[in-house]
Design an enzyme around this catalytic site. Structure first.
Site, short mmCIF file in Angstrom:
data_model
loop_
_atom_site.label_atom_id
_atom_site.label_comp_id
_atom_site.label_asym_id
_atom_site.label_seq_id
_atom_site.Cartn_x
_atom_site.Cartn_y
_atom_site.Cartn_z
N LYS A 33 -8.40 -48.89 20.84
CA LYS A 33 -7.37 -48.22 20.04
C LYS A 33 -7.88 -46.85 19.57
O LYS A 33 -9.09 -46.60 19.59
CB LYS A 33 -7.00 -49.10 18.84
CG LYS A 33 -8.19 -49.43 17.93
CD LYS A 33 -7.86 -50.58 16.98
CE LYS A 33 -9.03 -50.87 16.04
NZ LYS A 33 -8.80 -52.08 15.23
N TYR A 258 -13.60 -20.63 1.33
CA TYR A 258 -12.44 -20.66 0.44
C TYR A 258 -12.84 -21.11 -0.96
O TYR A 258 -13.70 -21.98 -1.11
CB TYR A 258 -11.40 -21.64 0.99
CG TYR A 258 -10.64 -21.10 2.18
CD1 TYR A 258 -9.97 -19.88 2.11
CD2 TYR A 258 -10.59 -21.82 3.36
CE1 TYR A 258 -9.26 -19.39 3.19
CE2 TYR A 258 -9.88 -21.34 4.46
CZ TYR A 258 -9.21 -20.13 4.37
OH TYR A 258 -8.52 -19.65 5.45
C1 LIG Z 1 -9.93 -52.88 15.40
C2 LIG Z 1 -9.88 -54.34 15.53
C3 LIG Z 1 -10.96 -55.06 16.07
C4 LIG Z 1 -12.27 -54.42 16.47
O1 LIG Z 1 -13.12 -54.35 15.34
P1 LIG Z 1 -14.59 -53.72 15.44
O2 LIG Z 1 -15.13 -53.88 14.08
O3 LIG Z 1 -14.40 -52.29 15.81
O4 LIG Z 1 -15.32 -54.47 16.49
C5 LIG Z 1 -10.81 -56.42 16.26
N1 LIG Z 1 -9.67 -57.04 15.91
C6 LIG Z 1 -8.63 -56.40 15.36
C7 LIG Z 1 -7.40 -57.16 15.01
C8 LIG Z 1 -8.71 -55.03 15.13
O5 LIG Z 1 -7.67 -54.39 14.59
#
Ligand SMILES: *Cc1c(COP(=O)(O)O)cnc(C)c1O
Length: 362
Positions: A33, A258
């Site tokens: 993702k 800034y």
């Molecule tokens: C993002 C996510 C993961 C992965 O988690 P990590 O800590 O990056 O390994 C697993 N399960 C779900 C439902 C997630 O949203």
């Protein structure tokens, strides 16, 4: 010039390091993702599949569609599908996670409308994180729906909220036992084979005995595992480098950026770098909290990070305009930089902007 190098050899190393922790029958969902945690989801997807990951997961339908358009054929779970995207999910043969009565009913309605084949589904339970998922007492409702449904339920899962905490941890144990009760109810109801899972990366490191049928690995593939001792078996896969755009000699009392965000307390030099908060180098790393490495030495961020540029104090570090600057990589870890600035590696990595060119190192 700023660029993000993504090292697929290191990804391969991390994959094997994770696979070694699994029983031979446990399968891996590679979580890609948010552009594979800020890297390059297409390249990461292809590599993970070629290494042997059994499925991929994204958060939203649009991310899955992008992967299909790149020609990725593997099963893709959509963790957080919004009900108005169910048609897209069917059209692109993505696998939705159903997490509420509303999502279930919309999915049923959408699948009745289509003549296409209906992809397998996944069911998510909320065991305490209180993010998304059916409540444990909705299991009976879910079982009732399953009785009359022709959906292929591929997996049932929950998500743990603090897997990196030292064991024993009562919050995690409670979540696990709640999930085990849910599993019992599903098993009692049907003998059809369904996969169960609940571990993310630090979950696998901390609770390998609960790996069940699948694990969902994200951050681990990118080289981080939320605890120093676990990090040792992984290699961060991205290196973010840039080059100095301009150098200024400052007099004591001169200010930088800034709102005169920083004032030199002595004569010194600063370097201006072509990267800013629009690229994910957040204002949180400003005001001396963040730093970069130039010629192997720490140069602190001074003043406020701008949208497109950031200034660092270089004092007498050996460098000239055009010299290379290490922002993430050898000698500078995303989790360390994140922690110094009040965030976590996940946020730092996923924020890395579209404007930064990605270079894939095979
Ligand atoms: C993002 C996510 C993961 C992965 O988690 P990590 O800590 O990056 O390994 C697993 N399960 C779900 C439902 C997630 O949203």
């Amino acid at each position: 010039m700023t660029f993000l190098e993504i090292d697929l050899k290191k990804l391969e190393f991390n994959y094997h390091s994770i696979r070694k922790r699994l029983k031979s029958q446990t399968k891996i969902i590679g979580v890609i993702k948010a552009n594979a945690y800020g890297s390059a989801s297409g390249a990461i997807a292809e590599k993970l599949i070629s290494l042997g990951v059994e499925a991929l997961a994204v958060s939203y339908a649009s991310e899955g569609i992008e992967l299909r358009q790149l020609g990725i054929k593997a099963p893709i779970l959509v963790f957080y599908p919004q009900v108005d995207c169910f048609k897209d999910i069917i059209d692109h043969n993505l696998e939705p996670v159903l997490y509420s009565k509303r999502s279930w009913e919309k999915w049923v309605a959408e699948s009745r409308k289509t003549k296409k084949s209906i992809p397998p589904i996944h069911i998510k339970y909320n065991t305490g994180l209180n993010r998304i998922g059916f409540q444990p007492d909705e299991v009976h409702w879910v079982l009732e729906q399953l009785k009359n449904s022709t959906f292929e339920v591929k997996s049932i899962y929950t998500h743990l909220g603090q897997t990196e905490y030292p064991k024993p941890d009562s919050v995690t144990s409670n979540q696990i036992s709640l999930f085990e009760q849910i599993i019992e109810k599903h098993k009692a109801h049907s003998s059809r084979s369904v996969a169960y899972h609940l571990l993310n990366t630090s979950g696998l490191f901390n609770y390998p005995e609960h790996q069940m049928d699948w694990v969902r690995i994200g951050i681990g593939f990118y080289g981080y595992a939320n605890r120093a001792e676990w990090n040792q078996s992984l290699k961060p896969i991205v290196t973010l480098k840039t080059h100095i755009t301009q150098i200024h000699e400052l007099k004591s009392g001169d200010t930088v950026g800034y709102n005169s965000g920083w004032k030199a307390s002595k004569n010194t030099r600063i370097a201006v770098l072509p990267l800013g908060h629009a690229d994910g180098f957040s204002r949180q790393y400003g005001q001396g909290k963040g730093w970069v490495l130039i010629d192997g030495q720490k140069a602190p961020v001074v003043g406020n990070v701008c949208m497109d540029m950031v200034m660092v104090e270089i004092g007498d570090i050996a460098c000239i305009e055009g010299s290379e600057v290490m922002i993430l990589g050898e000698g500078i870890r995303a989790d360390a930089l994140a922690e110094a600035s009040g965030t976590i590696s996940y946020e730092l990595l996923t924020a890395l902007g579209k404007r930064i060119p990605r270079v894939i190192k095979q």
